[in-house]
Design a protein around this motif. Structure first.
Motif, mmCIF file in Angstrom:
data_model
loop_
_atom_site.group_PDB
_atom_site.id
_atom_site.type_symbol
_atom_site.label_atom_id
_atom_site.label_comp_id
_atom_site.label_asym_id
_atom_site.label_seq_id
_atom_site.Cartn_x
_atom_site.Cartn_y
_atom_site.Cartn_z
ATOM 1 N N PHE A 44 61.635 11.102 68.951
ATOM 2 C CA PHE A 44 61.148 10.243 67.896
ATOM 3 C C PHE A 44 61.802 10.622 66.579
ATOM 4 O O PHE A 44 62.163 11.760 66.347
ATOM 5 C CB PHE A 44 59.637 10.401 67.732
ATOM 6 C CG PHE A 44 58.833 9.843 68.862
ATOM 7 C CD1 PHE A 44 58.847 8.498 69.155
ATOM 8 C CD2 PHE A 44 58.035 10.664 69.640
ATOM 9 C CE1 PHE A 44 58.089 7.971 70.182
ATOM 10 C CE2 PHE A 44 57.259 10.149 70.670
ATOM 11 C CZ PHE A 44 57.287 8.804 70.935
ATOM 12 N N VAL A 81 60.051 6.833 60.501
ATOM 13 C CA VAL A 81 60.546 5.642 59.810
ATOM 14 C C VAL A 81 60.156 5.659 58.336
ATOM 15 O O VAL A 81 60.429 4.713 57.614
ATOM 16 C CB VAL A 81 60.074 4.332 60.493
ATOM 17 C CG1 VAL A 81 60.624 4.247 61.894
ATOM 18 C CG2 VAL A 81 58.574 4.204 60.492
ATOM 19 N N GLU A 97 54.249 6.709 61.209
ATOM 20 C CA GLU A 97 54.976 5.881 62.171
ATOM 21 C C GLU A 97 56.295 6.531 62.570
ATOM 22 O O GLU A 97 57.068 6.986 61.731
ATOM 23 C CB GLU A 97 55.245 4.497 61.586
ATOM 24 C CG GLU A 97 55.790 3.524 62.595
ATOM 25 C CD GLU A 97 55.838 2.106 62.064
ATOM 26 O OE1 GLU A 97 56.668 1.341 62.560
ATOM 27 O OE2 GLU A 97 55.049 1.771 61.165
ATOM 28 N N THR A 123 59.650 6.251 65.671
ATOM 29 C CA THR A 123 60.371 5.379 66.585
ATOM 30 C C THR A 123 61.118 6.226 67.608
ATOM 31 O O THR A 123 61.716 7.247 67.260
ATOM 32 C CB THR A 123 61.383 4.509 65.814
ATOM 33 O OG1 THR A 123 60.679 3.718 64.869
ATOM 34 C CG2 THR A 123 62.166 3.596 66.739
ATOM 35 N N GLY A 177 63.276 2.428 71.293
ATOM 36 C CA GLY A 177 62.917 1.699 70.089
ATOM 37 C C GLY A 177 61.429 1.457 69.883
ATOM 38 O O GLY A 177 61.042 0.859 68.892
ATOM 39 N N GLN A 180 57.791 1.834 68.619
ATOM 40 C CA GLN A 180 57.238 2.452 67.416
ATOM 41 C C GLN A 180 55.781 2.797 67.675
ATOM 42 O O GLN A 180 55.030 1.970 68.200
ATOM 43 C CB GLN A 180 57.366 1.524 66.221
ATOM 44 C CG GLN A 180 58.812 1.290 65.831
ATOM 45 C CD GLN A 180 58.944 0.422 64.598
ATOM 46 O OE1 GLN A 180 58.123 -0.437 64.327
ATOM 47 N NE2 GLN A 180 60.002 0.663 63.841
#
Length: 54
Positions: free
Chosen positions: A1, A4, A9, A11, A16, A18
């Motif tokens: 991960f 962002v 949060e 990603t 991809g 989230q």
């Protein structure tokens, strides 16, 4: 991960997905498998049985 930059949060660099609103007891592999069971990265590193158990 990777982050962002908005609250908690993150990603997945591979698929991809989230994920946000983490709880203190959440485990990243488990949450990843829960929200994106088709991610090949999770399946490769944790195995199909792990993903099915989640």
């Amino acid at each position: 991960f990777y982050s962002v930059g908005e609250n908690d949060e993150v990603t997945c660099f591979f698929c991809g997905v989230q994920i946000h609103k983490w709880e203190p007891h959440d485990e990243p592999w488990t949450e990843h498998a829960k929200w994106c069971p088709h991610c090949s990265y999770v399946r490769r590193h944790k195995g199909d049985a792990f993903v099915q158990d989640v």
